[in-house]
Write an enzyme that holds these catalytic residues in place. Structure first.
Site, PDB file in Angstrom:
ATOM      1  N   GLU A 294      46.969  43.295  21.590  1.00 45.88           N
ATOM      2  CA  GLU A 294      45.815  42.889  22.409  1.00 45.88           C
ATOM      3  C   GLU A 294      46.033  43.142  23.894  1.00 45.88           C
ATOM      4  O   GLU A 294      46.064  42.200  24.687  1.00 45.88           O
ATOM      5  CB  GLU A 294      45.626  41.371  22.278  1.00 45.88           C
ATOM      6  CG  GLU A 294      44.838  40.904  21.122  1.00 45.88           C
ATOM      7  CD  GLU A 294      44.913  39.392  20.992  1.00 45.88           C
ATOM      8  OE1 GLU A 294      44.324  38.875  20.045  1.00 45.88           O
ATOM      9  OE2 GLU A 294      45.573  38.722  21.826  1.00 45.88           O
ATOM     10  N   CYS A 365      37.505  30.896  54.771  1.00 45.28           N
ATOM     11  CA  CYS A 365      38.061  29.859  55.633  1.00 45.28           C
ATOM     12  C   CYS A 365      39.202  29.196  54.901  1.00 45.28           C
ATOM     13  O   CYS A 365      39.052  28.098  54.347  1.00 45.28           O
ATOM     14  CB  CYS A 365      36.986  28.842  55.983  1.00 45.28           C
ATOM     15  SG  CYS A 365      35.822  29.533  57.113  1.00 45.28           S
ATOM     16  N   GLU A 366      40.337  29.869  54.891  1.00 44.60           N
ATOM     17  CA  GLU A 366      41.450  29.426  54.063  1.00 44.60           C
ATOM     18  C   GLU A 366      42.660  30.280  54.447  1.00 44.60           C
ATOM     19  O   GLU A 366      42.619  31.502  54.310  1.00 44.60           O
ATOM     20  CB  GLU A 366      41.049  29.696  52.593  1.00 44.60           C
ATOM     21  CG  GLU A 366      42.049  29.392  51.560  1.00 44.60           C
ATOM     22  CD  GLU A 366      41.746  28.068  50.842  1.00 44.60           C
ATOM     23  OE1 GLU A 366      40.593  27.610  50.854  1.00 44.60           O
ATOM     24  OE2 GLU A 366      42.697  27.511  50.284  1.00 44.60           O
TER      25      GLU A 366
HETATM   26  N1  LLP Z   1      45.954  38.030  24.287  1.00 49.14           N
HETATM   27  C1  LLP Z   1      45.970  36.734  24.661  1.00 49.14           C
HETATM   28  C2  LLP Z   1      45.859  35.697  23.652  1.00 49.14           C
HETATM   29  C3  LLP Z   1      46.070  36.408  26.010  1.00 49.14           C
HETATM   30  O1  LLP Z   1      46.091  35.139  26.358  1.00 49.14           O
HETATM   31  C4  LLP Z   1      46.136  37.433  26.982  1.00 49.14           C
HETATM   32  C5  LLP Z   1      46.216  37.112  28.387  1.00 49.14           C
HETATM   33  C6  LLP Z   1      46.122  38.765  26.542  1.00 49.14           C
HETATM   34  C7  LLP Z   1      46.034  39.020  25.186  1.00 49.14           C
HETATM   35  C8  LLP Z   1      46.172  39.924  27.491  1.00 49.14           C
HETATM   36  O2  LLP Z   1      47.314  39.944  28.269  1.00 49.14           O
HETATM   37  P1  LLP Z   1      47.608  41.236  29.192  1.00 49.14           P
HETATM   38  O3  LLP Z   1      47.796  42.403  28.281  1.00 49.14           O
HETATM   39  O4  LLP Z   1      46.423  41.418  30.063  1.00 49.14           O
HETATM   40  O5  LLP Z   1      48.824  40.861  29.966  1.00 49.14           O
HETATM   41  N2  LLP Z   1      45.114  35.987  35.108  1.00 49.14           N
HETATM   42  C9  LLP Z   1      46.482  36.442  34.923  1.00 49.14           C
HETATM   43  C10 LLP Z   1      46.741  36.926  33.537  1.00 49.14           C
HETATM   44  C11 LLP Z   1      46.424  35.891  32.504  1.00 49.14           C
HETATM   45  C12 LLP Z   1      46.620  36.417  31.131  1.00 49.14           C
HETATM   46  C13 LLP Z   1      46.071  35.468  30.153  1.00 49.14           C
HETATM   47  N3  LLP Z   1      46.158  35.930  28.827  1.00 49.14           N
HETATM   48  C14 LLP Z   1      46.784  37.512  35.941  1.00 49.14           C
HETATM   49  O6  LLP Z   1      45.939  37.768  36.796  1.00 49.14           O
HETATM   50  O7  LLP Z   1      47.879  38.075  35.948  1.00 49.14           O
END
Ligand code: LLP
Length: 436
Positions: A294, A365-366
């Site tokens: 995923e 503003c931060e």
């Molecule tokens: N599958 C599940 C169940 C997940 O929780 C996530 C990411 C992914 C797949 C995808 O992960 P990736 O391949 O994108 O690393 N907002 C954070 C990242 C949070 C990821 C949450 N879950 C950031 O900006 O780095």
């Protein structure tokens, strides 16, 4: 790839302008205004194909790649995923709704979230979401109840916590026993939720899911996780007589944000992971489950770039320089949240040496409204210059806000030399659209 750039879709031209997907970023800024998100559609498709061909090579049809659409969710992305034969991971009614609007075949969707409300469950069933990834027993009972009402059987995967510390930054590490997500093997909860799932008449247990973290750079975490999961599947077969059909290993494939970071070899990570899985399935005498990965970030991150116009340049002698741009934490909250690293370039002055350092800050503003600290910029930097922040395709637009009532930037899609708006720029009217 030009040596000084971190991804092959980045170059510069004779005018000293930065180019993205072969197009002049300064001209795009003139055409669409700033701040501006750019997305390179060809790169997104190339990444989908890299993943898809990797699984096809080692697993044939017994595998799928689900794009984790939390990384960037808007209609056009689901159209692209559909045409690239991708599954999607969705985490909310908003994402399900957006995908449904485009005719995405939601039987190929996996519905995550650690707290699905009854309304979420019902909405997902209305939309025929293929798989629910169930976090806990309460959720299982809520799904059973709704499926019974509808006289249907809902396919589910159980989210398992394998007890792996992925050594990524704490906010995105999710595989440890004390994680808010999933049911842990170590505590016996993973086995218990399996028993519960098997005892529910309107639930079909299709297999297991796990996701241990984000920004992972080598195969090690994936192979260790797979080994734990396969052993767990084998243990469940022995003790409960249930054999999983699907194993979803989550996402987390790392992306290069800085020149000095390594390029992640997707294919080799998948090959070594599948190798471990195949070997263990044989020795544990279980059938090879359908394998799902995923990725979110690895599909869209380096297909993205954010373009800003410089406003104030403040030089505080012997201390620090600030370059304020017309965006900030509202379009990219990742430095404020995670101290995330980015590469920034002065897009209209690519031929000038960067002999000064500045903190590139936003206009909220931060004080924490920082895109990046200590960025090399040309000494001549001034109001009206164009700054590009690279690798912003993942978790930027999807995490954007209207803090300070700042409208969100548009998304312009670049493809084969053409460009088009995929998401319009928010207006001041939109800002007040829901106010009474
Ligand atoms: N599958 C599940 C169940 C997940 O929780 C996530 C990411 C992914 C797949 C995808 O992960 P990736 O391949 O994108 O690393 N907002 C954070 C990242 C949070 C990821 C949450 N879950 C950031 O900006 O780095």
């Amino acid at each position: 790839m030009e040596e000084r750039f971190i991804c092959e879709n980045i170059t510069s031209n004779n005018e000293g302008h930065l180019c993205f997907a072969g197009q002049d970023v300064v001209k795009l800024a003139e055409k669409y205004g700033t701040p501006l998100y750019l997305l390179d559609e060809d790169r997104i498709r190339e990444r989908c194909r890299t993943f898809n061909s990797a699984i096809l090579d080692c697993l044939g049809e017994n595998a799928a790649i689900a794009y984790a659409s939390k990384a960037s969710s808007f209609k056009e992305i689901y159209r692209i995923m559909k045409s690239e034969n991708m599954y999607v991971d969705v985490v909310s009614c908003g994402e399900i709704y957006t995908a449904a609007q485009t005719g995405f075949p939601l039987e190929n969707a996996l519905f995550h979230s650690n707290n699905k409300t009854d309304d979420d469950i019902s909405f997902a069933m209305d939309n025929n979401v293929g798989y629910f990834v169930v976090d806990n027993e309460e959720e299982l009972f809520a799904i059973q109840k709704e499926a019974l009402n509808r006289k249907t059987v809902q396919k589910v995967l159980l989210r398992i916590t394998p007890g792996i510390d992925s050594h990524t930054f704490a906010a995105v590490s999710t595989g440890k026993v004390n994680s808010k997500f999933g049911s842990a093997i170590e505590t016996g909860q993973a086995k218990r939720i399996t028993e519960t799932a098997l005892s529910q008449k309107n639930i079909k247990l299709s297999g297991y899911h796990c996701h241990v973290g984000s920004q992972l750079f080598d195969a090690d975490v994936f192979t260790r996780t797979s080994a734990i999961m396969i052993k767990f599947i084998a243990e469940i077969k022995k003790s409960l007589g249930y054999e999983a059909e699907i194993l979803d290993l989550g996402g987390g494939f790392g992306v290069k944000y800085l020149f000095e970071q390594p390029t992640v070899d997707i294919k080799s990570i998948i090959l070594s992971t599948v190798d471990v899985i195949k070997r263990l399935c044989k020795s544990e005498n279980i059938r090879l489950p359908k394998i799902i990965f995923e990725p979110g970030r690895a599909i869209v991150a380096d297909a993205g770039m954010t373009v800003y116009t410089v406003g104030t340049v403040k030089r505080i002698p012997n201390f620090i320089n600030f370059v304020s741009v017309d965006g900030g934490m509202t379009d990219n909250v990742r430095y404020a949240m995670y101290k995330a690293e980015y590469t920034l370039l002065t897009a209209n002055k690519m031929n000038e040496p960067c002999n000064m350092k500045a903190n590139i800050v936003g206009r909220c503003c931060e004080s924490g409204d920082i895109i990046q600290k200590n960025v090399p910029v040309p000494e001549s930097i001034q109001r009206g210059d164009i700054i590009a922040c690279l690798t912003t395709g993942a978790y930027n637009y999807s995490m954007a806000s209207n803090y300070n009532r700042i409208p969100r930037p548009p998304i312009v899609m670049l493809k084969g030399g053409d460009n088009r708006i995929s998401v319009k720029r928010e207006t001041l009217f939109d800002i007040c659209a829901l106010d009474i």
